[in-house]
Design a protein around this motif. Structure first.
Motif: not given
Length: 140
Positions: A35-37, A45-49, A60-64, A127-135
Motif C-alpha cells: 500500500x505504501x512505505x 516517533x510517529x509516521x503516517x501513510x 493488513x500487515x507491516x514489514x520492516x 528503518x524502511x517500513x512498508x504497509x501491505x494490504x490483502x484484497x
C-alpha cells in the motif's frame, strides 16, 4: 500584525499537510499489495501513510527492513470515520513483519499512523517500513 500571524500559521499548517504525499493504490486484484512505505529515523516517533485509490482491504500487515524498530501500535483510519487501534508492543527486526491484522471484511482505508521507537544509536541506519494490504474482492 494579527493578519500576518494568521497567514503565517496557515502557511505552516498547509506545508505540513502537503509534506505527506498520498499513496495511490491502482490494482484491485486479489492478493497482497504494498500500500505504501516510509523511512523512519531517530528524530521522530510517529509516521503516517495516506491512501487513495483502490483502498479496500480485508487485512493488513507491516514489514520492516534496513533497521529494527519497536512498533508500539498503529491506527487504521477508515472512510466511515471509524478507527481501529492495533497494539503491537514488540521489536520488529529488520527483515521482519507483524502478524496479519484482520479487518473483518474489506474496508476502505484512508490513512495509517504508526507509533514506534527506533532502536540503536546509529543515525545512519533508518528503518524502511512498508504497509501491505490483502484484497479478497468478495463481491466479484
Amino acid at each position: 500584525m494579527k493578519k500576518f500571524i494568521l497567514m503565517l500559521l496557515l502557511a505552516v499548517s498547509s506545508a505540513s499537510v502537503w509534506a505527506q504525499t498520498p499513496k495511490v493504490v491502482i490494482s484491485d486484484k486479489d492478493g497482497w499489495h504494498k500500500i505504501g512505505e516510509t523511512v523512519v529515523s531517530l528524530d521522530k516517533e510517529t509516521d503516517k501513510i495516506i491512501i487513495v485509490g483502490a483502498n479496500r482491504f480485508a487485512s493488513v500487515k507491516i514489514k520492516v527492513t534496513e533497521a529494527p524498530i519497536r512498533l508500539e501500535s498503529f491506527d487504521i483510519f477508515f472512510d466511515n470515520n471509524q478507527t481501529k487501534n492495533v497494539k503491537i508492543g514488540q521489536e520488529i527486526k529488520h527483515e521482519g513483519e507483524t502478524a496479519v491484522v484482520d479487518l473483518g471484511g474489506e474496508k476502505n482505508i484512508t490513512k495509517v499512523e504508526f507509533y514506534y521507537h527506533t532502536i540503536g544509536d546509529d543515525k545512519s541506519k533508518k528503518a524502511h517500513v512498508e504497509l501491505w494490504g490483502l484484497k479478497t474482492n468478495p463481491n466479484k
